[in-house]
Write a protein that holds these residues in place. Structure first.
Motif, PDB file in Angstrom:
ATOM      1  N   PHE A 174     -22.759 -59.385  -7.905  1.00 42.29           N
ATOM      2  CA  PHE A 174     -24.057 -58.819  -7.537  1.00 42.29           C
ATOM      3  C   PHE A 174     -25.178 -59.851  -7.697  1.00 42.29           C
ATOM      4  N   VAL A 175     -25.230 -60.505  -8.836  1.00 46.18           N
ATOM      5  CA  VAL A 175     -26.273 -61.500  -9.106  1.00 46.18           C
ATOM      6  C   VAL A 175     -26.151 -62.688  -8.141  1.00 46.18           C
ATOM      7  N   ALA A 176     -24.940 -63.176  -7.955  1.00 47.46           N
ATOM      8  CA  ALA A 176     -24.730 -64.310  -7.043  1.00 47.46           C
ATOM      9  C   ALA A 176     -25.112 -63.950  -5.612  1.00 47.46           C
ATOM     10  N   THR A 177     -24.775 -62.736  -5.199  1.00 48.20           N
ATOM     11  CA  THR A 177     -25.084 -62.304  -3.838  1.00 48.20           C
ATOM     12  C   THR A 177     -26.577 -62.166  -3.628  1.00 48.20           C
ATOM     13  N   ILE A 178     -27.270 -61.557  -4.578  1.00 47.23           N
ATOM     14  CA  ILE A 178     -28.723 -61.423  -4.440  1.00 47.23           C
ATOM     15  C   ILE A 178     -29.373 -62.804  -4.323  1.00 47.23           C
TER      16      ILE A 178
END
Length: 187
Positions: free
Chosen positions: A42-46
């Protein structure tokens, strides 16, 4: 809302069988800690898609609407062809414990794997197409999570249930339709 829904659907389909989905499967099998892996994805994608969305929005300030329409149309058609080429996961460092923990390892590895990937390029194109960068980034992030979180939690069972070739063909058709529409319909 259209930008959000189109972005979610396109990226969820584009991610099926993608190398980052395979990476999610490998991370889940290797570390067996689904929550930090999903949070890391989630963090990497954002982060990755926010950069891609910003690039797409910036391109609209440099290129005339007519030229942008042609570039987007051609890009969507190219993505349709690319969707028919399956991804393979390149390498895996088996047995090596993560130096910075499962979450940080997932963030870094996933962020780097997503660079230049189909879904990142799709995010750039969608942000350039729609004047709604936040909606596009939110949609592409949701699409990534819809495609990757079940893989992390359910592992290999998911990959046996989903006919990836059919998903790739459907994705290619959607990109082709968007490409033709971008070329033929003035915004």
């Amino acid at each position: 809302m259209e930008a959000f829904l189109v972005s979610t659907g396109i990226v969820a389909l584009a991610e099926m069988g993608d190398k980052t989905q395979l990476l999610a499967l490998v991370l889940a099998a290797r570390f067996r800690k689904p929550w930090p892996i999903v949070a890391g994805i989630f963090v990497a994608t954002i982060a990755n898609h926010a950069l891609a969305g910003a690039l797409g929005a910036w391109l609209t300030t440099l290129i005339s609407p007519q030229m942008l329409r042609y570039i987007l149309g051609a890009s969507f058609l190219a993505m349709a062809v690319w969707m028919l080429i399956p991804d393979k996961l390149e390498s895996d460092e088996e047995g090596k414990a993560p130096r910075f923990g499962v979450f940080a390892t997932t963030v870094v590895v996933f962020f780097l794997a997503e660079m230049g990937d189909k879904t990142q390029i799709a995010t750039v194109m969608l942000a350039a197409r729609y004047d709604a960068m936040v909606a596009v980034v939110a949609g592409t992030t949701l699409g990534m999570m819809l495609a990757n979180a079940p893989v992390v939690w359910l592992g290999e069972r998911v990959t046996r249930l989903v006919p990836l070739r059919v998903v790739h063909i459907i994705s290619a058709i959607i990109f082709a339709v968007l490409g033709v529409m971008a070329l033929l319909i003035k915004a």
